[in-house]
Design an enzyme around this catalytic site. Structure first.
Site, PDB file in Angstrom:
ATOM      1  N   GLN A 428       4.446  -2.764  -6.842  1.00  0.00           N
ATOM      2  CA  GLN A 428       5.107  -2.042  -7.936  1.00  0.00           C
ATOM      3  C   GLN A 428       6.612  -1.983  -7.709  1.00  0.00           C
ATOM      4  OE1 GLN A 428       3.915  -1.181 -10.708  1.00  0.00           O
ATOM      5  NE2 GLN A 428       1.721  -0.814 -10.492  1.00  0.00           N
ATOM      6  N   ASP A 536      -6.658  -3.215 -12.569  1.00  0.00           N
ATOM      7  CA  ASP A 536      -5.202  -3.361 -12.699  1.00  0.00           C
ATOM      8  C   ASP A 536      -4.876  -4.838 -12.902  1.00  0.00           C
ATOM      9  OD1 ASP A 536      -2.534  -2.809 -12.729  1.00  0.00           O
ATOM     10  OD2 ASP A 536      -2.337  -2.442 -10.583  1.00  0.00           O
ATOM     11  N   CYS A 564       0.347  -2.414 -17.953  1.00  0.00           N
ATOM     12  CA  CYS A 564       1.770  -2.305 -18.266  1.00  0.00           C
ATOM     13  C   CYS A 564       2.052  -2.766 -19.690  1.00  0.00           C
ATOM     14  CB  CYS A 564       2.593  -3.136 -17.285  1.00  0.00           C
ATOM     15  SG  CYS A 564       2.340  -4.895 -17.492  1.00  0.00           S
ATOM     16  N   GLU A 607       3.531   2.430 -17.545  1.00  0.00           N
ATOM     17  CA  GLU A 607       2.165   2.109 -17.145  1.00  0.00           C
ATOM     18  C   GLU A 607       1.207   3.000 -17.936  1.00  0.00           C
ATOM     19  OE1 GLU A 607       0.886  -0.144 -15.152  1.00  0.00           O
ATOM     20  OE2 GLU A 607       2.680  -0.965 -14.215  1.00  0.00           O
TER      21      GLU A 607
END
Length: 618
Positions: A428, A536, A564, A607
């Site tokens: 990240q 994710d 995202c 996010e």
């Protein structure tokens, strides 16, 4: 049918390949300023438009161009391999067909296209040689596919988008002069860079959060409508919830980033020419190759860049200027310096990857370049330096990263753990905000010592490892092998022994991991542990097969989906929620909670977290 592109593992030089795309912030797995040294995604769209069947109209347009010296097909004459030289158009396809099904059909005919672009009713297929192309044309003529008799013909290569844009601009400029219209002035390059990378810069942070919350509410409303269409019984569930605006679930207030400036720990910078000063500049591209520009502007004014990153960009820029070597030119493939990837940590340490085009330099000359870079790095607090000589790509090969000096990884602390980060691994980009994100995931996942976590698209294991002490075991799957190796090393470094990480496609490995959980429970005399899946994936969302497997895994009661780009992940959301069918077995999921964490101040991105549970009306 939406345009899709299917690319084989063979890499090649296309007219739009050697470019830096406009910066895109907050996109998983590339949460970074995107550059051409990134590994291309399989589903990535070509930056040039495919040639349509109506080639006469295109040729007429070209003949009427005001500048006939601009050849949009000049790239085909370069020595680098391009499958655009060996391209066909497959016609008379059925109304409905899928990329995977068509690819398997062609393979049964012993036809292996290097690249395919799927259109409505026809497909462009490119091959590695004239011989392969001609054999494919012979085999395809008269073949029946899903009841349709296929036809095939030679296709025109796609035009170089930069030259195509320039020709269009030349035509437009000629028309303006004929009408005696004054040419408008463009923004200063610093403002152009700001507008491209941080469009919310200058807005109060509270206003930025309000805008992002509104965007997420728009996503949630769209999701509500799509789930209603895909699952007829969901309507009554939504009515019972009595959520404001008729949304499928509540949307919590967006959680702000703990820092709004100097937060970005990874960027990729292009070496180019600043059109205002005509000097070599290390910075961001003003536009994309497709949009007709490869000019580069400075980045020192951007607030999201850390001090360590700003300093090393300035140092490398000065070194490149003093070297006397020119920046790489993506139009004619001349020049030497291409890009610099920079990673920093909270301690201010720097990892850098310098990418060049070797041209015709000897091994000795390249060694001299590396020695000079080594000296610059050692004198400026760079703890890890890599070198990449990226010349013309060969089929099936990627240029290797060469470790020049220092450690092989950058060390960062996150959630009380230490993580080793390799040059190209996903991590990240806002470390402090990532801690907030992971703590929120731990809170909403509702895990305990009897919970197994299925970590899909786990990257270097940051989420799974941060939750490992609170659960029974973590089972992670990740496509990038180097990231999986990092995850294993990170577990060992932190003394964590209840994590399993494997490399592979999620759609191929999820069942194997579920079987491993079942066997482990049986060995311990436990009937079944609770499973929470944390997803994710890349910005485009999960593979359809992966959604199907998650639905079929009865022991998974709760999903935490992190995205995202919630708009791009919409199809995955819907596939997880649609009504049961032969294709989608298992009890569907339903969204029960939505929230967002801001990891990208000064940009429109954040996010998005969606919590889903099994749909059980009773």
């Amino acid at each position: 049918m939406e345009v899709q592109e299917v690319v084989s593992k063979t890499e090649e030089v296309e007219p739009s390949e050697n470019i830096l795309t406009e910066p895109e912030l907050g996109c998983n797995p590339e949460n970074q300023i995107v550059a051409n040294m990134e590994k291309p995604e399989v589903d990535e769209k070509s930056t040039a438009e495919p040639e349509s069947g109506n080639q006469e109209e295109q040729e007429n347009s070209e003949n009427n161009s005001s500048d006939k010296n601009l050849d949009p097909y000049a790239y085909l004459k370069r020595p680098e391999f391009s499958s655009e030289n060996f391209k066909v158009e497959i016609m008379n396809l059925p109304k409905f067909y899928g990329a995977g099904h068509l690819k398997k059909f062609l393979q049964k005919q012993e036809i292996n296209a290097n690249k395919m672009k799927l259109m409505k009713g026809y497909v462009f297929a490119s091959f590695r040689s004239e011989r392969e192309r001609d054999i494919a044309m012979e085999k395809l003529k008269g073949v029946t596919y899903k009841g349709n008799i296929l036809d095939v013909k030679l296709a025109k290569p796609m035009q170089d988008p930069l030259i195509k844009k320039r020709k269009a601009e030349a035509d437009a400029e000629g028309q303006k002069k004929a009408k005696k219209e004054p040419k408008g002035e463009s923004l200063p390059i610093v403002e152009q860079i700001t507008k491209k990378t941080v469009p919310y810069a200058g807005k109060p942070y509270s206003e930025q959060l309000t805008l992002k919350h509104q965007d997420m509410m728009t996503v949630l409303k769209k999701l509500t409508k799509e789930v209603r269409n895909a699952h007829s019984q969901a309507g009554s569930f939504i009515q019972k919830k009595k959520v404001a605006y008729g949304a499928i679930c509540e949307l919590a207030e967006i959680i702000p980033s703990p820092v709004s400036g100097k937060y970005r720990n990874k960027c990729e910078f292009t070496v180019g020419v600043n059109p205002e000063t005509d000097e070599l500049t290390l910075g961001f591209r003003v536009s994309t190759y497709k949009e007709g520009s490869y000019a580069v502007g400075p980045v020192s004014h951007l607030a999201f860049i850390s001090d360590a990153m700003r300093e090393i960009v300035s140092v490398f820029e000065a070194h490149f200027r003093a070297s006397g070597r020119k920046p790489y030119n993506p139009e004619d493939h001349s020049g030497f310096w291409r890009q610099v990837l920079v990673r920093t940590n909270l301690a201010g340490e720097v990892l850098a990857v310098v990418q060049v085009h070797p041209q015709n330099l000897s091994v000795e000359e390249l060694e001299s370049v590396k020695n000079d870079l080594n000296k610059v790095a050692e004198a400026n607090k760079v703890v890890s330096l890599y070198f990449e000589a990226a010349g013309p790509k060969k089929p099936g090969e990627d240029p290797p990263l060469e470790h020049v000096m220092g450690s092989t990884h950058l060390i960062e602390k996150l959630c009380g753990l230490e993580f080793s980060i390799s040059p190209l691994a996903f991590f990240q980009v806002n470390t402090l905000a990532a801690e907030v994100l992971f703590n929120k995931i731990a809170e909403i996942a509702e895990i305990d010592s009897n919970t197994n976590i299925l970590d899909v698209c786990c990257g270097t294991g940051t989420i799974g490892l941060s939750l490992a002490k609170k659960c029974k075991r973590v089972y992670g799957v990740e496509l990038v092998e180097s990231a999986v190796e990092d995850a294993k090393k990170n577990a060992e470094k932190n003394g964590i022994t209840n994590c399993v990480f494997i490399a592979g496609k999620a759609e191929d490995e999820v069942n194997n991991l579920l079987d491993s959980m079942k066997k482990m429970d049986a060995a311990e005399g436990i009937e079944s542990s609770k499973i929470v899946a944390i997803l994710d994936p890349p910005r485009a969302g999960l593979h359809r097969k992966c959604c199907q497997l998650l639905r079929s895994a009865e022991r998974i009661e709760r999903l935490i989906y992190i995205s995202c780009n919630a708009q791009a992940a919409m199809k995955s959301f819907i596939d997880l929620c649609r009504a049961q069918s032969n294709a989608y077995a298992g009890i569907p999921f339903i969204p029960v909670k939505a929230m967002a964490v801001d990891l990208f101040p000064d940009t429109p991105h954040c996010e998005f977290i969606l919590v889903l549970e099994r749909y059980r009306p009773t």
